[in-house]
Design an enzyme around this catalytic site. Structure first.
Site: not given
Ligand code: 13P
Length: 247
Positions: A7, A9, A93, A95, A164, A170, A206
């Site tokens: 992803n 983002k 997601h 976010e 997740e 992150g 992560s």
């Molecule tokens: P990170 O791997 O940066 O922690 O993000 C995970 C994520 O949100 C994947 O959709």
């Protein structure tokens, strides 16, 4: 089958997305027990889809609108992405839920729109740190799953879930693999309340080249959804190579 999903983002602009996609397209991934998919921004989707067409790498959007076409400013529909070669779509997601205020009801509509169009929705669920600390993790996940899966007509289509935990995204504070194993097992049982089909469950939060195998060794973990580490060739390629070594 193990799924390695990246992803991107909003980390990369159009030029950066094209460079990374070209670098990845030059790598040869031969393991037929592994499915790689990339989720670029809406902006870069068409270019990235073109670069990966004819390779083994699939593509999907990070979000979709639930209407097929019309007066929906800012929206891009599953139909439009399908037309460009999308196979999957991320839906709900954390976010989208926490930064953009997306509700469980909207997530449900998006999942239905994907299924109607023939995209495979990857439904993201996860609890916050506070919910975890207060012992409300299963409650939160149960609610998110119920809103999506209750009376859902799959129409013969496929669906996937990505667990997740919000506190692991992150932060570098990845979920302990034993804990992920437990919760994935719990999710698999929970899903039996709704459907008979096998629903792959990915772990995200992560994931890096040096911890990816700790998750994918587990039978309950069908794949990983990788954020930051998927946005650089130096980290994403070693991550995939590490997975190729597990047999
Ligand atoms: P990170 O791997 O940066 O922690 O993000 C995970 C994520 O949100 C994947 O959709």
């Amino acid at each position: 089958m193990k799924y390695i999903f990246g992803n991107w983002k909003m980390y990369l602009d159009l030029g950066e997305s094209v460079i990374l996609a070209n670098e990845l397209a030059e790598e040869v991934f031969t393991d037929d027990k592994m499915e790689i998919a990339i989720f670029p921004t809406a902006l870069a989707f068409s270019n990235v889809a073109t670069i990966f067409s004819g390779t083994s790498v699939a593509v999907g959007p990070q979000d979709v609108a639930w209407q097929p076409k019309g007066a929906y400013t800012g929206g891009v529909s599953p139909l439009m992405y399908k037309d460009l070669g999308a196979r999957y779509a991320l839906v709900g997601h954390s976010e989208r839920r926490h930064v953009f205020g997306e509700t469980d009801e909207e997530v449900r509509k998006k999942v239905e729109a994907c299924l109607d169009t023939g995209l495979i929705p990857v439904v993201c669920i996860g609890e916050t740190k506070q919910e975890k600390d207060e012992g409300k993790r299963e409650y939160r996940l149960k609610k998110q799953l119920m809103k999506v899966f209750e009376n859902l007509n799959l129409n013969g289509g496929k669906i996937m879930v990505a667990y997740e935990p919000v506190w692991a995204i992150g932060t570098g504070d990845a979920c302990n693999p034993l804990d992920a194993d437990d919760i994935h097992g719990w999710i698999k049982l929970e899903l039996k309340n709704y459907h008979d089909i096998e629903v792959p469950i990915l772990y995200g939060g992560s994931v890096k080249p040096d911890n990816v195998i700790d998750y994918l060794r587990l039978e309950t973990v069908d794949g990983v959804l990788v954020g930051n580490a998927s946005t650089k060739t130096e980290t994403f390629v070693p991550l995939i190579r590490a997975v190729e070594k597990i047999k």
